[in-house]
Design an enzyme around this catalytic site. Structure first.
Site, PDB file in Angstrom:
ATOM      1  N   THR A  16       2.844   8.692  -0.070  1.00 15.25           N
ATOM      2  CA  THR A  16       3.735   9.590  -0.469  1.00 15.25           C
ATOM      3  C   THR A  16       2.859   9.546  -2.353  1.00 15.25           C
ATOM      4  O   THR A  16       2.712  10.805  -2.563  1.00 15.25           O
ATOM      5  CB  THR A  16       5.070  10.435  -0.432  1.00 15.25           C
ATOM      6  OG1 THR A  16       5.086   9.839   0.864  1.00 15.25           O
ATOM      7  CG2 THR A  16       5.601  11.184  -0.685  1.00 15.25           C
ATOM      8  N   SER A  41      -5.704   1.939   1.478  1.00 13.30           N
ATOM      9  CA  SER A  41      -6.418   0.994   3.113  1.00 13.30           C
ATOM     10  C   SER A  41      -5.351   1.022   3.887  1.00 13.30           C
ATOM     11  O   SER A  41      -4.227   0.795   4.131  1.00 13.30           O
ATOM     12  CB  SER A  41      -5.749  -0.301   2.305  1.00 13.30           C
ATOM     13  OG  SER A  41      -6.151  -1.138   3.503  1.00 13.30           O
ATOM     14  N   GLU A  51      12.233  10.208   3.692  1.00 12.29           N
ATOM     15  CA  GLU A  51      12.464  11.748   4.975  1.00 12.29           C
ATOM     16  C   GLU A  51      12.916  12.940   3.908  1.00 12.29           C
ATOM     17  O   GLU A  51      13.349  14.555   4.741  1.00 12.29           O
ATOM     18  CB  GLU A  51      12.386  11.137   5.565  1.00 12.29           C
ATOM     19  CG  GLU A  51      11.549   9.869   6.058  1.00 12.29           C
ATOM     20  CD  GLU A  51      12.272   9.877   8.002  1.00 12.29           C
ATOM     21  OE1 GLU A  51      13.045   9.972   8.453  1.00 12.29           O
ATOM     22  OE2 GLU A  51      11.187   9.669   8.768  1.00 12.29           O
ATOM     23  N   LYS A  80      17.875  21.262   3.774  1.00 13.32           N
ATOM     24  CA  LYS A  80      19.054  20.359   3.964  1.00 13.32           C
ATOM     25  C   LYS A  80      19.883  20.881   2.656  1.00 13.32           C
ATOM     26  O   LYS A  80      19.032  21.156   1.310  1.00 13.32           O
ATOM     27  CB  LYS A  80      18.122  18.418   3.102  1.00 13.32           C
ATOM     28  CG  LYS A  80      19.201  17.969   2.718  1.00 13.32           C
ATOM     29  CD  LYS A  80      18.619  16.663   2.278  1.00 13.32           C
ATOM     30  CE  LYS A  80      19.463  15.488   1.345  1.00 13.32           C
ATOM     31  NZ  LYS A  80      19.063  14.723   0.447  1.00 13.32           N
ATOM     32  N   VAL A 183      -8.221  -3.502  -2.134  1.00 10.75           N
ATOM     33  CA  VAL A 183      -9.071  -3.578  -3.994  1.00 10.75           C
ATOM     34  C   VAL A 183      -8.425  -4.562  -3.577  1.00 10.75           C
ATOM     35  O   VAL A 183      -7.204  -5.028  -3.918  1.00 10.75           O
ATOM     36  CB  VAL A 183      -8.083  -2.465  -4.491  1.00 10.75           C
ATOM     37  CG1 VAL A 183      -7.676  -2.688  -6.081  1.00 10.75           C
ATOM     38  CG2 VAL A 183      -8.141  -0.792  -4.703  1.00 10.75           C
ATOM     39  N   LEU A 331       6.527   3.366  -6.151  1.00  9.29           N
ATOM     40  CA  LEU A 331       6.941   2.522  -5.561  1.00  9.29           C
ATOM     41  C   LEU A 331       7.033   2.282  -6.806  1.00  9.29           C
ATOM     42  O   LEU A 331       7.707   0.580  -7.541  1.00  9.29           O
ATOM     43  CB  LEU A 331       7.048   1.909  -4.741  1.00  9.29           C
ATOM     44  CG  LEU A 331       7.735   2.717  -3.507  1.00  9.29           C
ATOM     45  CD1 LEU A 331       7.439   2.098  -1.889  1.00  9.29           C
ATOM     46  CD2 LEU A 331       9.677   2.971  -3.310  1.00  9.29           C
ATOM     47  N   THR A 342      15.937  10.091  -3.755  1.00 10.10           N
ATOM     48  CA  THR A 342      15.308  10.900  -5.496  1.00 10.10           C
ATOM     49  C   THR A 342      14.009   9.773  -6.034  1.00 10.10           C
ATOM     50  O   THR A 342      13.320  10.761  -7.062  1.00 10.10           O
ATOM     51  CB  THR A 342      16.410   9.561  -7.035  1.00 10.10           C
ATOM     52  OG1 THR A 342      17.056   8.873  -5.953  1.00 10.10           O
ATOM     53  CG2 THR A 342      17.266  11.053  -6.974  1.00 10.10           C
ATOM     54  N   TYR A 434      21.141  15.209 -12.909  1.00 10.73           N
ATOM     55  CA  TYR A 434      21.691  15.878 -11.422  1.00 10.73           C
ATOM     56  C   TYR A 434      23.598  16.819 -13.148  1.00 10.73           C
ATOM     57  O   TYR A 434      23.917  16.048 -14.247  1.00 10.73           O
ATOM     58  CB  TYR A 434      22.599  14.076 -11.558  1.00 10.73           C
ATOM     59  CG  TYR A 434      22.493  14.181 -10.690  1.00 10.73           C
ATOM     60  CD1 TYR A 434      22.402  14.742  -8.823  1.00 10.73           C
ATOM     61  CD2 TYR A 434      20.824  13.288 -10.124  1.00 10.73           C
ATOM     62  CE1 TYR A 434      21.395  14.414  -7.639  1.00 10.73           C
ATOM     63  CE2 TYR A 434      20.150  13.106  -8.860  1.00 10.73           C
ATOM     64  CZ  TYR A 434      20.861  13.378  -7.956  1.00 10.73           C
ATOM     65  OH  TYR A 434      19.400  13.390  -6.991  1.00 10.73           O
TER      66      TYR A 434
HETATM   67  P1  FAD Z   1       3.077   3.713  -0.383  1.00  7.86           P
HETATM   68  O1  FAD Z   1       4.217   4.207   0.771  1.00  7.86           O
HETATM   69  O2  FAD Z   1       4.431   2.156  -0.258  1.00  7.86           O
HETATM   70  O3  FAD Z   1       1.925   3.581  -0.313  1.00  7.86           O
HETATM   71  C1  FAD Z   1       1.624   2.186  -0.999  1.00  7.86           C
HETATM   72  C2  FAD Z   1      -0.131   2.816  -1.008  1.00  7.86           C
HETATM   73  O4  FAD Z   1      -1.026   1.867  -1.753  1.00  7.86           O
HETATM   74  C3  FAD Z   1      -0.219   2.292   0.374  1.00  7.86           C
HETATM   75  O5  FAD Z   1      -1.482   3.816   0.865  1.00  7.86           O
HETATM   76  C4  FAD Z   1      -1.006   1.300   0.681  1.00  7.86           C
HETATM   77  O6  FAD Z   1      -2.207   1.133   1.769  1.00  7.86           O
HETATM   78  C5  FAD Z   1      -1.624   1.353  -0.775  1.00  7.86           C
HETATM   79  N1  FAD Z   1      -2.884   0.026  -1.329  1.00  7.86           N
HETATM   80  C6  FAD Z   1      -1.386  -0.846  -1.537  1.00  7.86           C
HETATM   81  N2  FAD Z   1      -2.351  -1.855  -1.576  1.00  7.86           N
HETATM   82  C7  FAD Z   1      -3.295  -1.531  -1.878  1.00  7.86           C
HETATM   83  C8  FAD Z   1      -4.726  -1.920  -1.662  1.00  7.86           C
HETATM   84  N3  FAD Z   1      -4.689  -4.039  -2.345  1.00  7.86           N
HETATM   85  N4  FAD Z   1      -5.688  -1.603  -1.745  1.00  7.86           N
HETATM   86  C9  FAD Z   1      -5.822  -0.344  -1.842  1.00  7.86           C
HETATM   87  N5  FAD Z   1      -4.389   0.661  -1.288  1.00  7.86           N
HETATM   88  C10 FAD Z   1      -3.694  -0.770  -1.102  1.00  7.86           C
HETATM   89  N6  FAD Z   1      12.240   8.845  -0.597  1.00  7.86           N
HETATM   90  C11 FAD Z   1      12.964   9.384  -0.404  1.00  7.86           C
HETATM   91  O7  FAD Z   1      12.581  10.228  -2.095  1.00  7.86           O
HETATM   92  N7  FAD Z   1      13.726   9.839   0.225  1.00  7.86           N
HETATM   93  C12 FAD Z   1      14.263   9.485   1.267  1.00  7.86           C
HETATM   94  O8  FAD Z   1      14.838   9.463   1.853  1.00  7.86           O
HETATM   95  C13 FAD Z   1      13.759   7.738   0.901  1.00  7.86           C
HETATM   96  N8  FAD Z   1      13.520   6.921   2.062  1.00  7.86           N
HETATM   97  C14 FAD Z   1      13.526   5.174   1.580  1.00  7.86           C
HETATM   98  C15 FAD Z   1      14.212   4.818   2.074  1.00  7.86           C
HETATM   99  C16 FAD Z   1      13.886   2.832   2.141  1.00  7.86           C
HETATM  100  C17 FAD Z   1      14.404   1.790   2.955  1.00  7.86           C
HETATM  101  C18 FAD Z   1      12.281   2.640   1.172  1.00  7.86           C
HETATM  102  C19 FAD Z   1      12.098   1.439   0.799  1.00  7.86           C
HETATM  103  C20 FAD Z   1      12.126   3.703   0.595  1.00  7.86           C
HETATM  104  C21 FAD Z   1      12.645   5.558   0.720  1.00  7.86           C
HETATM  105  N9  FAD Z   1      12.184   5.964  -0.098  1.00  7.86           N
HETATM  106  C22 FAD Z   1      12.995   7.355  -0.669  1.00  7.86           C
HETATM  107  C23 FAD Z   1      11.078   6.007  -1.432  1.00  7.86           C
HETATM  108  C24 FAD Z   1       9.563   6.578  -0.469  1.00  7.86           C
HETATM  109  O9  FAD Z   1      10.044   5.844   0.757  1.00  7.86           O
HETATM  110  C25 FAD Z   1       8.779   6.305  -1.846  1.00  7.86           C
HETATM  111  O10 FAD Z   1       8.918   6.765  -3.304  1.00  7.86           O
HETATM  112  C26 FAD Z   1       7.703   7.168  -1.137  1.00  7.86           C
HETATM  113  O11 FAD Z   1       6.959   6.722  -0.070  1.00  7.86           O
HETATM  114  C27 FAD Z   1       6.315   7.058  -1.979  1.00  7.86           C
HETATM  115  O12 FAD Z   1       5.801   5.706  -1.798  1.00  7.86           O
HETATM  116  P2  FAD Z   1       4.845   5.041  -2.272  1.00  7.86           P
HETATM  117  O13 FAD Z   1       3.472   6.233  -1.982  1.00  7.86           O
HETATM  118  O14 FAD Z   1       4.762   4.998  -3.929  1.00  7.86           O
HETATM  119  O15 FAD Z   1       4.322   3.056  -2.077  1.00  7.86           O
END
Ligand code: FAD
Length: 498
Positions: A16, A41, A51, A80, A183, A331, A342, A434
């Site tokens: 995301t 990847s 979600e 929501k 990567v 993250l 959030t 907030y």
């Molecule tokens: P990720 O989804 O982990 O994506 C990382 C990306 O990097 C992937 O595409 C992966 O393939 C790529 N990548 C990693 N390493 C490499 C590499 N070596 N080479 C190439 N690509 C690589 N947020 C909300 O707003 N509402 C919620 O209700 C909510 N619930 C959550 C519940 C839990 C338990 C958790 C843990 C998180 C929750 N979140 C929520 C947070 C939300 O999931 C994340 O903020 C959001 O999905 C963004 O994730 P991201 O894109 O930072 O990381």
């Protein structure tokens, strides 16, 4: 275009965070002047949760020109109005944090002061009686506000993987170049220490001026390449794990998220059109994985649609979100449990801020410093709001709650609690996510009453006040009852695509 303008950006990660970042950058930059490449990847995949959102998501759709109804359809989403908290504060307690306020000020004073006065005179009304999102949520109804005067807002529940897919097509149609690849390493410039190039397992080299690290918890560039460091907040927010799995719906989707406090954390329910999202966020200091999984499974409504999986996290933030020519978003930048949904909001504000403070290749450190200052403050204020949910507890039935009731608090939060108890007011900084009604919802919902109300309330005769608030309540109920059931609204406006 100046000589020092940024000409190329590489985003590492297609979750995301990666796709929202790509979409916002593509919205503001001219692809002929600055290329945007996203490397992801499939083998590694995304975290696959996330979600529930906050109302700022509406703004993102508007900014990107995404039709809201098409968005809800494409992501099997629902609407929501807020979050229902069960068993927080004490077992049996139910309170609601709605997206809105408790109505207009009365003679210049916020309604909760007037409510506090009537409460002190023995009136049984709840503060929620003056919340329109609550009135609709209670009745399972939903209707978007017809004007800004309706003093409520709404957000969405949606399937995060369907969302990433639809954002990918959106971005590719706007010139974002997607690369499939893992990567494996990054090379740094010998002089500046900046990242110069990232290399994928198949030997491709991707150079760029600016790198956006959206690689998830690992923080491939911000941490593994640059060793930025991480501030760990688990002493304030002790949950470090979640067990998650979807289940079959057991009824129409509710227009709110449910969060139920459990012995070592809390469990969410996020209703989508085709399924229910579930997760139990817990602390391994206070329970074991097997016990958490059993408790989770026993409390999932409906049939599980997949085996529960466990995720680990460390609540906190990178010491710098922007380090050299790398900006970490999502993250990769930090994480706080999804108690108020959030994370996606923080992705949105981070990428908007990067556009606002967009660098050039002179890399003036004052720009990155200001970006970091505001981002740190935003993270810390949300952190305090989340801690508030835990520290107000009166529960004595489990070690987690004993810990949270007695733990030392950040000074910034302790100050807010003191001021609220003394005056019913919440001191806020300009950049706080907030606003006062949200803090009031959590304070009053957990049984914390201010010691006094604003003395200006005494200018109004109690009988007149009582009649005025009762009239407000009747109007709210009438408005809520005029709204269609949430599932009817969904069917009419945005039935999920098959
Ligand atoms: P990720 O989804 O982990 O994506 C990382 C990306 O990097 C992937 O595409 C992966 O393939 C790529 N990548 C990693 N390493 C490499 C590499 N070596 N080479 C190439 N690509 C690589 N947020 C909300 O707003 N509402 C919620 O209700 C909510 N619930 C959550 C519940 C839990 C338990 C958790 C843990 C998180 C929750 N979140 C929520 C947070 C939300 O999931 C994340 O903020 C959001 O999905 C963004 O994730 P991201 O894109 O930072 O990381």
């Amino acid at each position: 275009m100046t000589e020092s303008a940024i000409r190329s950006i590489v985003i590492v990660g297609g979750g995301t965070a990666g796709w929202i970042s790509a979409a916002v950058l593509a919205r503001f930059l001219d692809p002929a002047q600055c290329s945007i490449t996203l490397i992801e990847s499939e083998e590694i995949g995304t975290i696959g949760v996330g979600e529930a959102t906050v109302p700022l998501m509406q703004h993102l759709n508007g900014l990107l020109g995404i039709d809201e109804r098409e968005f809800v359809k494409a992501t099997q989403g629902s609407f929501k109005l807020g979050i229902e908290f069960r068993d927080w504060g004490q077992i049996g307690n139910v309170h609601f944090h709605g997206f809105g306020d408790y109505g207009d000020a009365i003679e210049g004073v916020a309604p909760h002061h007037h409510w506090r006065k009537l409460h002190s005179l023995g009136d049984p009304a709840s503060i929620d009686d003056y919340s329109l999102p609550y009135a609709m949520a209670r009745r399972g109804r939903f209707m978007p506000p017809s004007s800004n005067a309706d003093f409520y807002r709404y957000a969405f529940h949606f399937d995060a993987s369907l969302y990433a897919r639809s954002l990918r097509s959106h971005c590719e149609a706007r010139g974002v170049h997607r690369v499939e690849g893992r990567v494996v390493t990054a090379e740094r410039d010998g002089e500046t220490g900046h990242i110069a190039v990232v290399l994928t397992a198949d030997g491709q080299r991707h150079e760029a001026d600016l790198f956006v690290d959206c690689s998830g918890f690992r923080g491939l560039l911000i941490e593994e390449a640059l060793n930025t460091g991480y501030e760990d907040w688990r002493h304030w927010l002790p949950c470090d794990s979640a067990v998650v799995a979807p289940s079959a719906p057991t009824g129409p989707p509710t227009p709110f998220t449910v969060s139920t406090a459990r012995e070592a954390g809390w469990q969410w329910r996020i209703p989508l059109q085709h399924r229910m999202g579930n997760g139990y966020v817990y602390s391994t200091r206070f329970t074991e994985d097997d016990r958490a999984r059993d408790l989770f499974t026993a409390n999932v409504p409906g049939k599980l649609l997949a085996d529960p999986r466990v995720l680990r996290f460390t609540t906190g933030r990178r010491r710098k979100f922007w380090n050299g020519n790398v900006v970490a978003i999502g993250l990769a930048g930090g994480f706080m449990e999804p108690l108020e949904s959030t994370s996606i909001q923080l992705i949105q504000t981070a990428i908007a801020r990067l556009v606002e403070f967009f660098p050039d290749r002179n890399w003036d450190s004052r720009i990155a410093d200001e970006y970091n200052r505001v981002t740190v403050s935003e993270f810390e204020r949300i952190r305090d709001f989340l801690i508030l949910h835990y520290c107000l507890t009166r529960r004595t039935d489990a070690p987690l709650w004993d810990y949270c009731r007695t733990m030392p608090l950040p000074d910034t939060l302790a100050h807010k609690i003191d001021v609220f108890r003394a005056s019913g007011r919440v001191p806020l900084l300009a950049e706080e996510s907030y606003q006062e009604p949200s803090w009031v919802a959590i304070f009053l919902g957990n049984g914390v009453l201010p010691d006094r109300y604003d003395p200006l309330v005494d200018r109004i005769d109690p009988e007149r006040l009582r009649a005025g608030l009762a009239q407000r309540h009747r109007l709210l109920v009438r408005a809520a009852e005029a709204a269609p059931p949430h599932e009817v609204f969904l069917q009419r406006c945005c039935p999920a695509e098959a």
